[in-house]
Design a protein around this motif. Structure first.
Motif, PDB file in Angstrom:
ATOM      1  N   ALA A  52       0.907  -0.952   0.104  1.00 41.13           N
ATOM      2  CA  ALA A  52       0.698  -0.129   0.035  1.00 41.13           C
ATOM      3  C   ALA A  52       0.660   1.540  -0.020  1.00 41.13           C
ATOM      4  CB  ALA A  52      -0.996   0.046   1.133  1.00 41.13           C
ATOM      5  N   TYR A  53       0.101   2.377  -0.543  1.00 41.97           N
ATOM      6  CA  TYR A  53       0.912   3.797  -0.924  1.00 41.97           C
ATOM      7  C   TYR A  53       0.332   4.776  -0.458  1.00 41.97           C
ATOM      8  CZ  TYR A  53       3.894   0.180  -4.191  1.00 41.97           C
ATOM      9  OH  TYR A  53       3.825  -0.706  -4.626  1.00 41.97           O
ATOM     10  N   ILE A  54       0.873   5.432   0.479  1.00 41.36           N
ATOM     11  CA  ILE A  54       0.120   7.204   0.991  1.00 41.36           C
ATOM     12  C   ILE A  54       0.610   7.963   0.039  1.00 41.36           C
ATOM     13  CG2 ILE A  54      -0.360   5.516   2.735  1.00 41.36           C
ATOM     14  CD1 ILE A  54       1.644   7.429   4.237  1.00 41.36           C
ATOM     15  N   ALA A  55      -0.474   8.831  -0.260  1.00 40.31           N
ATOM     16  CA  ALA A  55       0.079  10.349  -0.479  1.00 40.31           C
ATOM     17  C   ALA A  55       0.004  11.156   0.842  1.00 40.31           C
ATOM     18  CB  ALA A  55      -0.786  10.615  -1.556  1.00 40.31           C
ATOM     19  N   CYS A  56       1.136  12.393   1.836  1.00 38.58           N
ATOM     20  CA  CYS A  56       0.887  12.460   2.533  1.00 38.58           C
ATOM     21  C   CYS A  56       1.435  13.562   2.449  1.00 38.58           C
ATOM     22  CB  CYS A  56       0.919  11.744   3.500  1.00 38.58           C
ATOM     23  SG  CYS A  56       2.557  10.855   3.723  1.00 38.58           S
ATOM     24  N   ASP A  57       1.309  14.925   3.614  1.00 37.51           N
ATOM     25  CA  ASP A  57       2.561  15.836   3.688  1.00 37.51           C
ATOM     26  C   ASP A  57       3.323  15.483   4.967  1.00 37.51           C
ATOM     27  OD1 ASP A  57       1.114  16.157   6.279  1.00 37.51           O
ATOM     28  OD2 ASP A  57       0.223  17.570   5.919  1.00 37.51           O
ATOM     29  N   ALA A  58       4.227  15.880   5.103  1.00 42.56           N
ATOM     30  CA  ALA A  58       5.679  16.124   5.517  1.00 42.56           C
ATOM     31  C   ALA A  58       5.099  15.445   7.269  1.00 42.56           C
ATOM     32  CB  ALA A  58       6.525  17.188   5.886  1.00 42.56           C
ATOM     33  N   LYS A  59       3.675  15.505   7.869  1.00 41.27           N
ATOM     34  CA  LYS A  59       3.190  15.646   8.914  1.00 41.27           C
ATOM     35  C   LYS A  59       2.402  14.371   8.882  1.00 41.27           C
ATOM     36  CE  LYS A  59       3.176  20.055  11.374  1.00 41.27           C
ATOM     37  NZ  LYS A  59       1.677  20.810  11.217  1.00 41.27           N
ATOM     38  N   ARG A  60       2.510  13.421   8.046  1.00 43.62           N
ATOM     39  CA  ARG A  60       1.863  12.532   7.363  1.00 43.62           C
ATOM     40  C   ARG A  60       0.310  12.175   7.461  1.00 43.62           C
ATOM     41  NH1 ARG A  60       2.197   7.343   8.456  1.00 43.62           N
ATOM     42  NH2 ARG A  60       2.727   6.081   6.640  1.00 43.62           N
ATOM     43  N   ARG A  61       0.028  13.374   7.140  1.00 47.81           N
ATOM     44  CA  ARG A  61      -1.535  13.280   6.401  1.00 47.81           C
ATOM     45  C   ARG A  61      -2.269  13.032   5.642  1.00 47.81           C
ATOM     46  NH1 ARG A  61      -1.366  19.462   9.756  1.00 47.81           N
ATOM     47  NH2 ARG A  61      -0.669  19.531   8.077  1.00 47.81           N
ATOM     48  N   ILE A  62      -2.905  11.899   5.124  1.00 50.29           N
ATOM     49  CA  ILE A  62      -2.809  10.860   4.293  1.00 50.29           C
ATOM     50  C   ILE A  62      -3.950  11.711   3.958  1.00 50.29           C
ATOM     51  CG2 ILE A  62      -3.383   9.043   3.452  1.00 50.29           C
ATOM     52  CD1 ILE A  62      -2.234   7.819   5.843  1.00 50.29           C
ATOM     53  N   SER A  63      -3.668  12.017   2.019  1.00 54.75           N
ATOM     54  CA  SER A  63      -4.381  12.658   1.133  1.00 54.75           C
ATOM     55  C   SER A  63      -4.554  11.362  -0.100  1.00 54.75           C
ATOM     56  CB  SER A  63      -4.191  13.917   0.456  1.00 54.75           C
ATOM     57  OG  SER A  63      -3.225  13.448  -0.394  1.00 54.75           O
ATOM     58  N   GLY A  64      -4.196  10.597  -0.401  1.00 51.11           N
ATOM     59  CA  GLY A  64      -5.010   9.486  -0.958  1.00 51.11           C
ATOM     60  C   GLY A  64      -3.901   8.243  -0.768  1.00 51.11           C
ATOM     61  N   PHE A  65      -4.676   7.336  -1.441  1.00 51.60           N
ATOM     62  CA  PHE A  65      -3.316   5.646  -1.121  1.00 51.60           C
ATOM     63  C   PHE A  65      -3.911   4.808  -2.295  1.00 51.60           C
ATOM     64  CE2 PHE A  65      -7.389   4.344   0.691  1.00 51.60           C
ATOM     65  CZ  PHE A  65      -8.199   3.416  -0.141  1.00 51.60           C
ATOM     66  N   ALA A  66      -3.270   3.246  -2.990  1.00 53.81           N
ATOM     67  CA  ALA A  66      -3.334   2.760  -4.225  1.00 53.81           C
ATOM     68  C   ALA A  66      -2.933   1.593  -3.212  1.00 53.81           C
ATOM     69  CB  ALA A  66      -2.360   3.195  -5.153  1.00 53.81           C
ATOM     70  N   LEU A  67      -3.589   1.022  -3.073  1.00 55.15           N
ATOM     71  CA  LEU A  67      -3.012  -0.600  -2.474  1.00 55.15           C
ATOM     72  C   LEU A  67      -3.130  -1.903  -3.540  1.00 55.15           C
ATOM     73  CD1 LEU A  67      -3.116  -3.069  -0.480  1.00 55.15           C
ATOM     74  CD2 LEU A  67      -5.390  -2.711  -0.163  1.00 55.15           C
ATOM     75  N   ILE A  68      -2.412  -2.382  -4.139  1.00 54.27           N
ATOM     76  CA  ILE A  68      -2.157  -3.540  -4.835  1.00 54.27           C
ATOM     77  C   ILE A  68      -1.318  -4.427  -4.443  1.00 54.27           C
ATOM     78  CG2 ILE A  68      -1.256  -1.884  -6.925  1.00 54.27           C
ATOM     79  CD1 ILE A  68       1.473  -2.700  -6.135  1.00 54.27           C
ATOM     80  N   ARG A  69      -1.560  -5.974  -5.546  1.00 52.18           N
ATOM     81  CA  ARG A  69      -2.254  -7.670  -5.052  1.00 52.18           C
ATOM     82  C   ARG A  69      -0.316  -7.895  -6.080  1.00 52.18           C
ATOM     83  NH1 ARG A  69      -6.881 -10.008  -4.940  1.00 52.18           N
ATOM     84  NH2 ARG A  69      -6.689  -9.462  -2.659  1.00 52.18           N
ATOM     85  N   LEU A  70       0.502  -8.514  -5.406  1.00 46.84           N
ATOM     86  CA  LEU A  70       1.053  -9.156  -6.815  1.00 46.84           C
ATOM     87  C   LEU A  70       1.428 -10.391  -6.561  1.00 46.84           C
ATOM     88  CD1 LEU A  70       4.665  -7.202  -5.126  1.00 46.84           C
ATOM     89  CD2 LEU A  70       3.814  -6.947  -7.298  1.00 46.84           C
ATOM     90  N   VAL A  71       1.271 -11.156  -7.410  1.00 49.74           N
ATOM     91  CA  VAL A  71       0.916 -13.303  -7.352  1.00 49.74           C
ATOM     92  C   VAL A  71       2.073 -12.774  -8.893  1.00 49.74           C
ATOM     93  CG1 VAL A  71      -0.443 -14.525  -8.266  1.00 49.74           C
ATOM     94  CG2 VAL A  71      -1.529 -12.980  -7.293  1.00 49.74           C
ATOM     95  N   ALA A  72       2.811 -13.248  -8.965  1.00 45.13           N
ATOM     96  CA  ALA A  72       3.847 -13.466  -9.323  1.00 45.13           C
ATOM     97  C   ALA A  72       4.798 -12.776 -10.617  1.00 45.13           C
ATOM     98  CB  ALA A  72       3.535 -15.263 -10.481  1.00 45.13           C
ATOM     99  N   ASP A  73       4.132 -12.695 -11.699  1.00 43.77           N
ATOM    100  CA  ASP A  73       4.957 -11.347 -12.723  1.00 43.77           C
ATOM    101  C   ASP A  73       3.232 -11.009 -12.864  1.00 43.77           C
ATOM    102  OD1 ASP A  73       3.656 -13.482 -14.510  1.00 43.77           O
ATOM    103  OD2 ASP A  73       4.932 -13.021 -16.250  1.00 43.77           O
ATOM    104  N   GLU A  74       2.899 -10.788 -12.082  1.00 46.59           N
ATOM    105  CA  GLU A  74       1.605  -9.751 -12.666  1.00 46.59           C
ATOM    106  C   GLU A  74       1.351  -9.106 -11.547  1.00 46.59           C
ATOM    107  OE1 GLU A  74      -0.809 -12.379 -15.261  1.00 46.59           O
ATOM    108  OE2 GLU A  74      -2.135 -11.960 -13.238  1.00 46.59           O
ATOM    109  N   SER A  75       1.064  -8.226 -11.504  1.00 45.61           N
ATOM    110  CA  SER A  75      -0.171  -7.082  -9.786  1.00 45.61           C
ATOM    111  C   SER A  75      -1.122  -6.871 -10.371  1.00 45.61           C
ATOM    112  CB  SER A  75       0.786  -6.050 -10.486  1.00 45.61           C
ATOM    113  OG  SER A  75       0.647  -5.184 -11.163  1.00 45.61           O
ATOM    114  N   GLU A  76      -1.798  -6.414  -9.348  1.00 43.67           N
ATOM    115  CA  GLU A  76      -3.747  -5.730  -9.755  1.00 43.67           C
ATOM    116  C   GLU A  76      -3.624  -4.414  -8.875  1.00 43.67           C
ATOM    117  OE1 GLU A  76      -8.159  -7.058  -8.676  1.00 43.67           O
ATOM    118  OE2 GLU A  76      -6.045  -8.490  -8.502  1.00 43.67           O
ATOM    119  N   LEU A  77      -4.317  -3.510  -9.087  1.00 46.67           N
ATOM    120  CA  LEU A  77      -5.098  -2.298  -8.420  1.00 46.67           C
ATOM    121  C   LEU A  77      -5.914  -2.446  -7.645  1.00 46.67           C
ATOM    122  CD1 LEU A  77      -4.343   0.258  -7.380  1.00 46.67           C
ATOM    123  CD2 LEU A  77      -5.580   0.807  -9.806  1.00 46.67           C
TER     124      LEU A  77
END
Length: 159
Positions: A52-77
């Protein structure tokens, strides 16, 4: 080695931590008819196969995120969400570009996603980032009125 990517408006992108699960669940609930429980986000963040990846400011206030899954040579958003006050400011694009950069260090060579066919801003973003529609799933997403929306299945080569 700490992973860090730049984002617009003084934000940056970094890996999520389990303590972020509640905020991610709240953001997800704001963006989708059926939100996911905090426990699901906690489990995803703790699993190395679902970064999981977050977009945030220097105080870690989160404005968005992306979560992916990894399986072998593929990924899924699995999901991506941006706080309503941060939408249309390049945060989703920055999150996905960070995901793509990070995936270059993994075995993943293709990414898949599903998106509501009526979510035109998301479809256009994905197309601009190189995704193409490969199929559709009618009646996939439930709506508040009891009807169901069609999901587009999209994919993109990662390089």
């Amino acid at each position: 080695m700490e992973k860090l990517w730049m984002a617009p408006h003084g934000l940056h992108i970094e890996p999520a931590e389990t303590g972020d699960a509640q905020r991610l669940a709240k953001l997800h609930e704001q963006g989708f008819f059926r939100g996911w429980p905090v426990a699901d986000f906690t489990a995803f963040i703790a699993d190395r196969q679902t970064p999981a990846y977050i977009a945030c400011d220097a105080k870690r206030r989160i404005s968005g995120f992306a979560l992916i899954r990894l399986v072998a040579d593929e990924s899924e958003l699995l999901t991506i969400a941006v706080d309503p006050k941060w939408r249309n400011k390049g945060i989703g694009r920055a999150l996905l570009k960070a995901v793509f950069a990070d995936l270059m260090l993994s075995p993943a060579r293709k990414m898949f996603l599903e998106v509501d066919a009526e979510n035109l801003s998301a479809v256009k973003l994905y197309e601009r980032l190189g995704f193409a529609t490969i199929s559709s799933r009618k009646g996939y997403y439930p709506r508040p009125d009891g009807s169901a929306a069609t999901a587009l299945v999209m994919s993109r080569d990662l390089g």
